[in-house]
Design a protein around this motif. Structure first.
Motif, mmCIF file in Angstrom:
data_model
loop_
_atom_site.group_PDB
_atom_site.id
_atom_site.type_symbol
_atom_site.label_atom_id
_atom_site.label_comp_id
_atom_site.label_asym_id
_atom_site.label_seq_id
_atom_site.Cartn_x
_atom_site.Cartn_y
_atom_site.Cartn_z
ATOM 1 N N LYS A 104 0.842 -1.195 0.000
ATOM 2 C CA LYS A 104 0.000 0.000 0.000
ATOM 3 C C LYS A 104 0.878 1.246 0.000
ATOM 4 O O LYS A 104 1.891 1.317 0.682
ATOM 5 C CB LYS A 104 -0.922 -0.008 1.215
ATOM 6 N N ARG A 105 0.446 2.245 -0.796
ATOM 7 C CA ARG A 105 1.208 3.490 -0.907
ATOM 8 C C ARG A 105 0.647 4.539 0.034
ATOM 9 O O ARG A 105 -0.535 4.548 0.338
ATOM 10 C CB ARG A 105 1.127 4.034 -2.328
ATOM 11 N N ASP A 106 1.502 5.451 0.440
ATOM 12 C CA ASP A 106 1.075 6.597 1.229
ATOM 13 C C ASP A 106 0.773 7.797 0.346
ATOM 14 O O ASP A 106 0.036 8.696 0.733
ATOM 15 C CB ASP A 106 2.152 6.991 2.245
ATOM 16 N N ALA A 107 1.360 7.813 -0.843
ATOM 17 C CA ALA A 107 1.191 8.936 -1.768
ATOM 18 C C ALA A 107 1.281 8.400 -3.196
ATOM 19 O O ALA A 107 1.831 7.318 -3.422
ATOM 20 C CB ALA A 107 2.281 9.980 -1.534
ATOM 21 N N PRO A 108 0.748 9.128 -4.161
ATOM 22 C CA PRO A 108 0.859 8.673 -5.549
ATOM 23 C C PRO A 108 2.310 8.749 -6.028
ATOM 24 O O PRO A 108 3.121 9.475 -5.451
ATOM 25 C CB PRO A 108 -0.029 9.647 -6.322
ATOM 26 N N PRO A 109 2.646 8.031 -7.098
ATOM 27 C CA PRO A 109 4.003 8.130 -7.634
ATOM 28 C C PRO A 109 4.304 9.565 -8.067
ATOM 29 O O PRO A 109 3.400 10.321 -8.416
ATOM 30 C CB PRO A 109 3.988 7.206 -8.853
ATOM 31 N N GLU A 110 5.573 9.935 -8.045
ATOM 32 C CA GLU A 110 5.947 11.305 -8.375
ATOM 33 C C GLU A 110 5.589 11.686 -9.806
ATOM 34 O O GLU A 110 5.249 12.815 -10.086
ATOM 35 C CB GLU A 110 7.445 11.518 -8.142
ATOM 36 N N ASP A 111 5.662 10.733 -10.719
ATOM 37 C CA ASP A 111 5.421 11.041 -12.136
ATOM 38 C C ASP A 111 4.037 10.579 -12.599
ATOM 39 O O ASP A 111 3.841 10.236 -13.755
ATOM 40 C CB ASP A 111 6.504 10.396 -13.003
ATOM 41 N N TRP A 112 3.056 10.618 -11.705
ATOM 42 C CA TRP A 112 1.734 10.089 -12.028
ATOM 43 C C TRP A 112 1.044 10.872 -13.144
ATOM 44 O O TRP A 112 0.188 10.332 -13.850
ATOM 45 C CB TRP A 112 0.840 10.072 -10.787
ATOM 46 N N ASN A 113 1.413 12.119 -13.368
ATOM 47 C CA ASN A 113 0.730 12.927 -14.380
ATOM 48 C C ASN A 113 1.623 13.260 -15.573
ATOM 49 O O ASN A 113 1.374 14.227 -16.275
ATOM 50 C CB ASN A 113 0.182 14.206 -13.755
ATOM 51 N N LYS A 114 2.632 12.437 -15.825
ATOM 52 C CA LYS A 114 3.490 12.693 -16.980
ATOM 53 C C LYS A 114 2.698 12.412 -18.260
ATOM 54 O O LYS A 114 1.708 11.665 -18.250
ATOM 55 C CB LYS A 114 4.754 11.849 -16.909
ATOM 56 N N PRO A 115 3.110 13.000 -19.384
ATOM 57 C CA PRO A 115 2.382 12.792 -20.644
ATOM 58 C C PRO A 115 2.398 11.325 -21.070
ATOM 59 O O PRO A 115 3.331 10.575 -20.754
ATOM 60 C CB PRO A 115 3.142 13.657 -21.646
ATOM 61 N N LEU A 116 1.373 10.942 -21.795
ATOM 62 C CA LEU A 116 1.303 9.576 -22.305
ATOM 63 C C LEU A 116 2.354 9.371 -23.386
ATOM 64 O O LEU A 116 2.786 10.331 -24.031
ATOM 65 C CB LEU A 116 -0.083 9.325 -22.905
ATOM 66 N N PRO A 117 2.746 8.115 -23.641
ATOM 67 C CA PRO A 117 3.686 7.860 -24.729
ATOM 68 C C PRO A 117 3.105 8.323 -26.066
ATOM 69 O O PRO A 117 1.883 8.358 -26.255
ATOM 70 C CB PRO A 117 3.867 6.349 -24.714
ATOM 71 N N GLU A 118 3.976 8.652 -27.017
ATOM 72 C CA GLU A 118 3.525 9.209 -28.296
ATOM 73 C C GLU A 118 2.610 8.246 -29.053
ATOM 74 O O GLU A 118 1.607 8.660 -29.629
ATOM 75 C CB GLU A 118 4.737 9.566 -29.157
#
Length: 153
Positions: A104-118
């Motif tokens: 279980k995580r305490d926080a979302p991953p740091e890069d959770w909102n990075k752009p989708l792959p091309e």
């Protein structure tokens, strides 16, 4: 059936009510749950799924406690109702709580909102969802099609 609107408690009432009183639902919901649980259709479904009838008495007991709490501010009834709600919540979340496979995580991953792959962006650009998103973001980009009223008689 119309449910009662939750009544905002006055400051004096909040001090008198137990800490977890926010968990209590409108009383009519407990009555509806009991009626649904004890209905012929529900009994048929319970027998089909579980091979026996489910005990619905807790819903009735919760309804009676809720009415006692609502009408006469009976603290014992409120405590029993909160205890029942906590037990119901625990049973609903038991599989999640007992799960020891996933960390279980305490926080979302740091890069959770990075752009989708091309490649994924290219697949997405001509979808209905992409067109609707563009329409919502820029309503002037899409003009409404001309509508004609054609009547065949």
């Amino acid at each position: 059936m119309q449910y009662e609107k939750p009544v905002r408690m006055e400051k004096a009432d909040e001090a008198d009510s137990p800490k977890d009183a926010w968990m209590i639902r409108p009383c009519e919901i407990y009555d509806d749950e009991y009626s649904d649980c004890a209905s012929f259709k529900a009994r048929f479904h319970q027998y089909f799924v579980f091979g026996k009838f489910v005990d619905c008495s807790q819903w009735k007991h919760d309804y009676e406690n809720c009415v006692r709490w609502r009408d006469s501010k009976n603290v014992k009834a409120c405590d029993e109702l909160i205890k029942s709600e906590k037990k119901r919540r625990y049973e609903r979340l038991k599989a999640h709580i007992d799960n020891d496979i996933w960390e279980k995580r305490d926080a979302p991953p740091e890069d959770w909102n990075k752009p989708l792959p091309e490649w994924m962006q290219n697949e997405y650009k001509d979808t209905y969802l992409a067109h609707k998103a563009k329409e919502l973001n820029d309503p002037k980009a899409f003009k409404e099609p001309e509508r004609t009223l054609c009547v065949i008689s």
